[in-house]
Design an enzyme around this catalytic site. Structure first.
Site, PDB file in Angstrom:
ATOM      1  N   ASP A  41       0.834  -1.200   0.000  1.00  0.00           N
ATOM      2  CA  ASP A  41       0.000   0.000   0.000  1.00  0.00           C
ATOM      3  C   ASP A  41       0.868   1.250   0.000  1.00  0.00           C
ATOM      4  OD1 ASP A  41      -2.757   1.391   0.723  1.00  0.00           O
ATOM      5  OD2 ASP A  41      -1.247   2.209   2.091  1.00  0.00           O
TER       6      ASP A  41
ATOM      7  N   TYR B 200       2.213  10.307   0.023  1.00  0.00           N
ATOM      8  CA  TYR B 200       3.339   9.885   0.853  1.00  0.00           C
ATOM      9  C   TYR B 200       4.651  10.392   0.263  1.00  0.00           C
ATOM     10  CZ  TYR B 200       0.002   6.524   2.886  1.00  0.00           C
ATOM     11  OH  TYR B 200      -1.075   5.927   3.492  1.00  0.00           O
TER      12      TYR B 200
END
Length: 284
Positions: A49, A54
């Site tokens: 994931d 991010y």
């Protein structure tokens, strides 16, 4: 290989996968993070994931580098689109950029990271178009509470949602009251982030709890393995813990095969009671 599995959109995947939040940001840790991901896959944690948010794509790039020598068809890659990019003007570009960073031609699962100002109907339409184009195999959402899920179900093709990724661990059990039962009834898998209660103040009193320590000691497992076993015990919930090194990845993988008795889970319930009323959805 991991024995516990979860069905996501008709595909069976290991109940414990790999999270990558905050990975890829520190160059000095890159080699051990790459090996952690590869080691996790070798141990059976084939669900990876990540998200465009991010590290502004650095996590996706790390994953892309880690999987270059692996068989793509053995992996289940998940990424997320930011709410402000989840409409017709942004989602197709965001998806292409995520695919480029990951070095793949498709995602197994694409999630709306959280609700924003773009109407759900528009996001669903775009997700369905991405499926039709072969860019993604299936789609889902993240940080949706039960009212959000019910609204999603009222949108055309909203019931094609395969996953809702939410915060869940032994110290944050609010989803068990109404959200998790609703999702199980509607065949929506839960993907638990922060399953080890590693964010902020969430781990307060968990790792020092005497009940958890005793069960872990009796089973000769680590506290982290017990916490993961707690999350995946339902059958329709998978966990995506992060591992910064190969040893931690191997430790996480072994948690998928741990057996805890009903009596021991009852002791956990006494220490960390399940909700008896609707609670606000925890979000990090």
């Amino acid at each position: 290989m991991l024995k516990n599995i979860v069905s996501i959109g008709g595909v069976s995947v290991p109940a414990i996968g790999q999270g990558t939040w905050n990975m890829g940001d520190n160059k000095s840790k890159r080699s051990q993070e790459l090996e952690a991901i590869r080691s996790g896959v070798r141990e059976g944690m084939t669900v990876i994931d990540t998200a465009e948010m991010y590290g502004s794509g650095r996590s996706e790039s790390l994953v892309g580098e880690a999987i270059t020598a692996l068989n793509r068809e053995d992996l289940f890659l998940v990424s997320k689109v930011l709410p402000n990019n989840a409409g017709r003007r942004g989602i197709f570009t965001s998806c292409e950029e995520s695919l480029k960073r990951l070095g793949t031609t498709y995602l197994d699962l694409y999630l709306l990271h959280w609700r924003g100002g773009i109407p759900l109907r528009e996001t669903v339409e775009c997700m369905e178009e991405l499926v039709a184009k072969g860019k993604i195999r299936r789609w889902g959402v993240s940080n949706f509470d039960i009212d959000d899920m019910k609204e999603l179900w009222s949108v055309p093709n909203g019931d094609h949602c395969a996953v809702n990724q939410v915060l869940y661990h032994v110290g944050s059990r609010g989803i068990e009251y109404s959200l998790l039962p609703w999702m199980k009834e509607h065949h929506v898998a839960a993907m638990a982030y922060c399953p080890l209660a590693q964010a902020g103040e969430l781990n307060s009193n968990i790792y020092t709890n005497k009940t958890l320590q005793k069960i872990a000691a009796d089973k000769q497992i680590t506290m982290s393995q017990l916490l993961l076993a707690f999350v995946v015990r339902h059958g329709n919930v998978m966990a995506i813990p992060k591992a910064g090194n190969a040893a931690h990845a191997k430790e996480n993988a072994k948690a998928g095969d741990i057996s805890i008795s009903d009596e021991e889970w009852k002791e956990v319930d006494k220490a960390f009671p399940p909700p008896n009323q609707k609670e606000h959805l925890d979000i990090v």
